[in-house]
Design an enzyme around this catalytic site. Structure first.
Site, PDB file in Angstrom:
ATOM      1  NE  ARG A 147       7.569  -2.865  -0.395  1.00 29.49           N
ATOM      2  CZ  ARG A 147       7.644  -1.801  -1.204  1.00 29.49           C
ATOM      3  NH1 ARG A 147       6.713  -0.850  -1.130  1.00 29.49           N
ATOM      4  NH2 ARG A 147       8.632  -1.678  -2.067  1.00 29.49           N
ATOM      5  CE  LYS A 171      10.770  -2.658   1.521  1.00 28.36           C
ATOM      6  NZ  LYS A 171      11.860  -3.445   0.919  1.00 28.36           N
ATOM      7  CG  HIS A 243       6.483 -10.289  -0.225  1.00 31.17           C
ATOM      8  ND1 HIS A 243       6.180  -9.005   0.182  1.00 31.17           N
ATOM      9  CD2 HIS A 243       7.589 -10.169  -1.001  1.00 31.17           C
ATOM     10  CE1 HIS A 243       7.068  -8.157  -0.310  1.00 31.17           C
ATOM     11  NE2 HIS A 243       7.928  -8.835  -1.039  1.00 31.17           N
ATOM     12  NE  ARG A 246       5.937  -5.997  -3.136  1.00 32.07           N
ATOM     13  CZ  ARG A 246       5.856  -4.730  -3.531  1.00 32.07           C
ATOM     14  NH1 ARG A 246       4.670  -4.153  -3.671  1.00 32.07           N
ATOM     15  NH2 ARG A 246       6.949  -4.040  -3.777  1.00 32.07           N
ATOM     16  CG  HIS A 269      10.268  -2.954  -7.125  1.00 31.53           C
ATOM     17  ND1 HIS A 269      10.094  -4.061  -7.934  1.00 31.53           N
ATOM     18  CD2 HIS A 269       9.972  -3.365  -5.872  1.00 31.53           C
ATOM     19  CE1 HIS A 269       9.713  -5.089  -7.188  1.00 31.53           C
ATOM     20  NE2 HIS A 269       9.623  -4.689  -5.945  1.00 31.53           N
ATOM     21  CE1 TYR A 278       7.762 -10.532  -8.069  1.00 27.89           C
ATOM     22  CE2 TYR A 278       8.679  -8.378  -8.560  1.00 27.89           C
ATOM     23  CZ  TYR A 278       8.216  -9.294  -7.644  1.00 27.89           C
ATOM     24  OH  TYR A 278       8.217  -8.997  -6.309  1.00 27.89           O
TER      25      TYR A 278
END
Length: 297
Positions: A147, A171, A243, A246, A269, A278
């Protein structure tokens, strides 16, 4: 009766399911909202709730302006509640079992092809200090699927280039080890040894890998602007952001046959369903093959 079973439901989620506090609160809140809706209908007991009642509740949420995603999330909490009631023999039949979640259209991320990635990378003039730094940054973005916040906060002490890994703070301050490719390591070491070493680093910024000319940590906005200018320079018509690198990292891995769980781990994730967006290119390709070659297409 609702209050009593909502309390027991909460205990079940915490003790038997071992869910996180946030998940427990969300599930109980969802079931509580249904009980409030039943109060509006005259105080129906939970043993009297029917499939039509729950469909009516979803329609009510829609009228309130809740988007499909929010409705689906709330329905999952209600399904968990009625599943619990069946397990406890409070109900014989789960009224939610035939109810499908509202259709969710997940927007597919923009993805760059590998040649487009190379175009952008090679648009950097590595004979300049800024170009060498930007090439290293974008190599790291694409190599490891970071990120933008993870890139600007990347620290030298968290880079284990000899082992081919970086420790990344993602995160929620969660850390993970992420592999880094040979080209990204090479360009980053060249930047650190020949460019960064000549910068007068400001106090408090000593450990950040990527710095601006004033010796301070780069901002997210700066990364966006660098990429925007490079995309314009090479003449790409796609909307490209940090992004996008990514997304491209993940898509190219999965196209190459990488395991979803491995990609999930690298991206940081929590849910595998987030990673599954994806796989869209593979599915599109399969659809094209069927359309082109199947006699009944």
């Amino acid at each position: 009766m609702w209050d009593s079973y909502l309390k027991h439901f909460k205990d079940y989620l915490m003790l038997e399911r071992g869910l996180a506090d946030n998940s427990v609160e969300a599930y109980v809140r969802d079931a509580t909202k249904l009980s409030e809706y039943m109060d509006l209908l005259g105080g129906k007991d939970l043993t009297e709730v029917t499939e039509l009642d729950i469909l009516g509740f979803l329609g009510y949420l829609h009228d309130l302006g809740l988007v499909a995603y929010s409705q689906a999330r709330m329905l999952s909490g209600i399904k968990a509640f009625f599943n619990y009631l069946v397990l406890e023999n409070v109900l014989k039949v789960d009224p939610t079992q035939l109810i499908e979640s509202p259709h969710l259209s997940r927007s597919l991320p923009d993805v760059l092809t590998y040649p487009e990635i190379i175009q952008i990378l090679e648009a950097n003039d590595v004979s300049t200090a800024e170009g060498a730094r930007n090439r290293a940054m974008l190599e790291v973005l694409y190599s490891s699927g970071l990120r933008v916040s993870e890139l600007v906060n990347l620290q030298i002490t968290n880079c284990y280039f000899d082992a081919g890994f970086m420790r990344v703070i993602g995160k929620g301050s969660k850390t993970r080890l992420v592999p880094i490719g040979g080209d990204a390591i090479r360009y980053t070491l060249l930047y650190i040894e020949h460019i960064r070493s000549l910068v007068e680093v400001q106090k408090g910024h000593e450990d950040y890998v990527f710095l601006n000319r004033r010796g301070k940590q780069l901002t997210r906005v700066m990364i966006f602007l660098i990429i925007k200018n490079l995309v314009e320079e090479v003449g790409l018509k796609k909307t490209v952001s940090p992004h996008t690198f990514r997304h491209s990292f993940a898509t190219h891995l999965i196209e190459g046959g990488a395991d979803l769980r491995a990609v999930q781990e690298m991206l940081g994730h929590e849910s595998i369903t987030t990673t599954e967006i994806y796989t869209h290119l593979d599915r599109e390709y399969l659809r094209e093959v069927v359309t082109k070659y199947h006699p009944r297409a």
